[in-house]
Design a protein around this motif. Structure first.
Motif, PDB file in Angstrom:
ATOM      1  N   PRO A  93      19.543  -9.976 -26.299  1.00  0.00           N
ATOM      2  CA  PRO A  93      18.898 -10.280 -25.004  1.00  0.00           C
ATOM      3  C   PRO A  93      17.552  -9.577 -24.897  1.00  0.00           C
ATOM      4  CG  PRO A  93      20.693  -8.711 -24.712  1.00  0.00           C
ATOM      5  CD  PRO A  93      20.730  -9.154 -26.144  1.00  0.00           C
ATOM      6  N   GLU A  94      16.646 -10.218 -24.176  1.00  0.00           N
ATOM      7  CA  GLU A  94      15.335  -9.628 -23.941  1.00  0.00           C
ATOM      8  C   GLU A  94      15.512  -8.373 -23.092  1.00  0.00           C
ATOM      9  OE1 GLU A  94      11.045 -10.769 -21.927  1.00  0.00           O
ATOM     10  OE2 GLU A  94      12.739 -12.102 -21.663  1.00  0.00           O
ATOM     11  N   MET A  95      14.921  -7.273 -23.522  1.00  0.00           N
ATOM     12  CA  MET A  95      14.996  -6.013 -22.794  1.00  0.00           C
ATOM     13  C   MET A  95      13.608  -5.687 -22.247  1.00  0.00           C
ATOM     14  SD  MET A  95      18.163  -5.245 -23.028  1.00  0.00           S
ATOM     15  CE  MET A  95      18.351  -3.564 -22.548  1.00  0.00           C
ATOM     16  N   LYS A 105      10.845  -3.320 -20.147  1.00  0.00           N
ATOM     17  CA  LYS A 105      10.534  -1.947 -19.770  1.00  0.00           C
ATOM     18  C   LYS A 105      10.486  -1.858 -18.250  1.00  0.00           C
ATOM     19  CE  LYS A 105       7.820  -1.058 -23.887  1.00  0.00           C
ATOM     20  NZ  LYS A 105       6.505  -0.707 -24.421  1.00  0.00           N
ATOM     21  N   LEU A 106      10.777  -0.674 -17.733  1.00  0.00           N
ATOM     22  CA  LEU A 106      10.806  -0.500 -16.282  1.00  0.00           C
ATOM     23  C   LEU A 106       9.486  -0.905 -15.624  1.00  0.00           C
ATOM     24  CD1 LEU A 106      12.444   0.247 -13.835  1.00  0.00           C
ATOM     25  CD2 LEU A 106      11.819   2.636 -14.212  1.00  0.00           C
ATOM     26  N   PRO A 107       8.310  -0.522 -16.156  1.00  0.00           N
ATOM     27  CA  PRO A 107       7.062  -0.980 -15.519  1.00  0.00           C
ATOM     28  C   PRO A 107       6.937  -2.506 -15.465  1.00  0.00           C
ATOM     29  CG  PRO A 107       6.592   0.834 -17.004  1.00  0.00           C
ATOM     30  CD  PRO A 107       8.031   0.435 -17.232  1.00  0.00           C
ATOM     31  N   GLU A 108       7.458  -3.201 -16.472  1.00  0.00           N
ATOM     32  CA  GLU A 108       7.437  -4.668 -16.460  1.00  0.00           C
ATOM     33  C   GLU A 108       8.318  -5.210 -15.339  1.00  0.00           C
ATOM     34  OE1 GLU A 108       6.853  -5.618 -21.201  1.00  0.00           O
ATOM     35  OE2 GLU A 108       8.864  -5.182 -20.472  1.00  0.00           O
ATOM     36  N   VAL A 109       9.483  -4.593 -15.158  1.00  0.00           N
ATOM     37  CA  VAL A 109      10.398  -5.013 -14.097  1.00  0.00           C
ATOM     38  C   VAL A 109       9.762  -4.777 -12.737  1.00  0.00           C
ATOM     39  CG1 VAL A 109      12.632  -4.559 -13.003  1.00  0.00           C
ATOM     40  CG2 VAL A 109      12.448  -4.633 -15.503  1.00  0.00           C
ATOM     41  N   LEU A 110       9.180  -3.593 -12.552  1.00  0.00           N
ATOM     42  CA  LEU A 110       8.562  -3.250 -11.269  1.00  0.00           C
ATOM     43  C   LEU A 110       7.425  -4.211 -10.944  1.00  0.00           C
ATOM     44  CD1 LEU A 110       8.531   0.639 -11.571  1.00  0.00           C
ATOM     45  CD2 LEU A 110      10.138  -0.797 -10.288  1.00  0.00           C
ATOM     46  N   ALA A 111       6.637  -4.592 -11.942  1.00  0.00           N
ATOM     47  CA  ALA A 111       5.550  -5.537 -11.720  1.00  0.00           C
ATOM     48  C   ALA A 111       6.101  -6.909 -11.339  1.00  0.00           C
ATOM     49  CB  ALA A 111       4.677  -5.640 -12.971  1.00  0.00           C
ATOM     50  N   GLU A 112       7.180  -7.330 -11.996  1.00  0.00           N
ATOM     51  CA  GLU A 112       7.749  -8.652 -11.717  1.00  0.00           C
ATOM     52  C   GLU A 112       8.345  -8.722 -10.316  1.00  0.00           C
ATOM     53  OE1 GLU A 112      11.302 -11.497 -13.353  1.00  0.00           O
ATOM     54  OE2 GLU A 112      10.121 -10.395 -14.825  1.00  0.00           O
ATOM     55  N   LEU A 117      13.840   3.634 -20.423  1.00  0.00           N
ATOM     56  CA  LEU A 117      14.729   2.801 -19.625  1.00  0.00           C
ATOM     57  C   LEU A 117      14.387   1.337 -19.824  1.00  0.00           C
ATOM     58  CD1 LEU A 117      14.676   4.866 -16.330  1.00  0.00           C
ATOM     59  CD2 LEU A 117      16.437   4.873 -18.095  1.00  0.00           C
ATOM     60  N   ARG A 118      15.417   0.509 -19.900  1.00  0.00           N
ATOM     61  CA  ARG A 118      15.236  -0.933 -20.058  1.00  0.00           C
ATOM     62  C   ARG A 118      16.176  -1.668 -19.113  1.00  0.00           C
ATOM     63  NH1 ARG A 118      11.660   0.648 -22.963  1.00  0.00           N
ATOM     64  NH2 ARG A 118      11.162   0.030 -25.071  1.00  0.00           N
ATOM     65  N   VAL A 119      15.786  -2.892 -18.757  1.00  0.00           N
ATOM     66  CA  VAL A 119      16.624  -3.797 -17.983  1.00  0.00           C
ATOM     67  C   VAL A 119      16.692  -5.095 -18.779  1.00  0.00           C
ATOM     68  CG1 VAL A 119      16.855  -5.070 -15.822  1.00  0.00           C
ATOM     69  CG2 VAL A 119      15.888  -2.772 -15.803  1.00  0.00           C
ATOM     70  N   SER A 120      17.894  -5.588 -18.985  1.00  0.00           N
ATOM     71  CA  SER A 120      17.998  -6.848 -19.723  1.00  0.00           C
ATOM     72  C   SER A 120      17.555  -7.991 -18.810  1.00  0.00           C
ATOM     73  CB  SER A 120      19.429  -7.087 -20.229  1.00  0.00           C
ATOM     74  OG  SER A 120      20.254  -7.527 -19.190  1.00  0.00           O
ATOM     75  N   ARG A 121      16.981  -9.009 -19.404  1.00  0.00           N
ATOM     76  CA  ARG A 121      16.532 -10.187 -18.658  1.00  0.00           C
ATOM     77  C   ARG A 121      17.717 -10.811 -17.928  1.00  0.00           C
ATOM     78  NH1 ARG A 121      12.982 -12.061 -15.737  1.00  0.00           N
ATOM     79  NH2 ARG A 121      11.443 -11.330 -17.200  1.00  0.00           N
ATOM     80  N   VAL A 122      18.876 -10.844 -18.569  1.00  0.00           N
ATOM     81  CA  VAL A 122      20.071 -11.432 -17.959  1.00  0.00           C
ATOM     82  C   VAL A 122      20.450 -10.653 -16.703  1.00  0.00           C
ATOM     83  CG1 VAL A 122      22.537 -11.889 -18.336  1.00  0.00           C
ATOM     84  CG2 VAL A 122      20.890 -12.337 -20.162  1.00  0.00           C
ATOM     85  N   ASP A 123      20.448  -9.313 -16.779  1.00  0.00           N
ATOM     86  CA  ASP A 123      20.789  -8.490 -15.618  1.00  0.00           C
ATOM     87  C   ASP A 123      19.776  -8.676 -14.487  1.00  0.00           C
ATOM     88  OD1 ASP A 123      23.014  -7.473 -16.905  1.00  0.00           O
ATOM     89  OD2 ASP A 123      22.050  -5.583 -17.467  1.00  0.00           O
ATOM     90  N   LEU A 124      18.492  -8.745 -14.835  1.00  0.00           N
ATOM     91  CA  LEU A 124      17.459  -8.918 -13.821  1.00  0.00           C
ATOM     92  C   LEU A 124      17.589 -10.279 -13.132  1.00  0.00           C
ATOM     93  CD1 LEU A 124      15.010  -7.750 -12.370  1.00  0.00           C
ATOM     94  CD2 LEU A 124      13.570  -8.730 -14.176  1.00  0.00           C
ATOM     95  N   ASP A 125      17.823 -11.323 -13.917  1.00  0.00           N
ATOM     96  CA  ASP A 125      17.984 -12.662 -13.327  1.00  0.00           C
ATOM     97  C   ASP A 125      19.219 -12.722 -12.429  1.00  0.00           C
ATOM     98  OD1 ASP A 125      15.682 -13.478 -14.599  1.00  0.00           O
ATOM     99  OD2 ASP A 125      16.724 -14.526 -16.230  1.00  0.00           O
ATOM    100  N   ALA A 126      20.314 -12.083 -12.854  1.00  0.00           N
ATOM    101  CA  ALA A 126      21.529 -12.052 -12.031  1.00  0.00           C
ATOM    102  C   ALA A 126      21.265 -11.297 -10.733  1.00  0.00           C
ATOM    103  CB  ALA A 126      22.669 -11.407 -12.808  1.00  0.00           C
ATOM    104  N   TRP A 127      20.512 -10.210 -10.814  1.00  0.00           N
ATOM    105  CA  TRP A 127      20.164  -9.428  -9.622  1.00  0.00           C
ATOM    106  C   TRP A 127      19.332 -10.268  -8.661  1.00  0.00           C
ATOM    107  CZ3 TRP A 127      15.317  -7.631  -7.948  1.00  0.00           C
ATOM    108  CH2 TRP A 127      15.346  -6.715  -6.897  1.00  0.00           C
TER     109      TRP A 127
END
Length: 62
Positions: free
Chosen positions: A4-6, A8-15, A43-53
């Motif tokens: 799965p795509e992982m 970075k936290l700054p990428e998640v925060l920007a999105e 720290l990483r967030v998987s794309r699947v977890d982010l989409d589910a969130w």
């Protein structure tokens, strides 16, 4: 099976357009996407977890 795509936290925060402080407040309340700590400490967030969130956030608003 592909890994799965992982993100970075700054990428998640920007999105999600959220500050780090706000993200950690949500995390303390158990309302943030799952974070995974890598062996190097990053720290990483998987794309699947982010989409589910995102989906859960939309369901909560309805």
């Amino acid at each position: 099976m592909a890994r799965p795509e992982m993100l970075k936290l700054p990428e998640v925060l920007a999105e999600i357009k959220m500050s780090r402080a706000a993200f950690y407040r949500m995390r303390a309340r158990g309302q943030a996407p799952r974070l995974r700590k890598m062996p190097n400490g990053q720290l990483r967030v998987s794309r699947v977890d982010l989409d589910a969130w995102w989906d859960e956030c939309g369901d909560a608003a309805a």
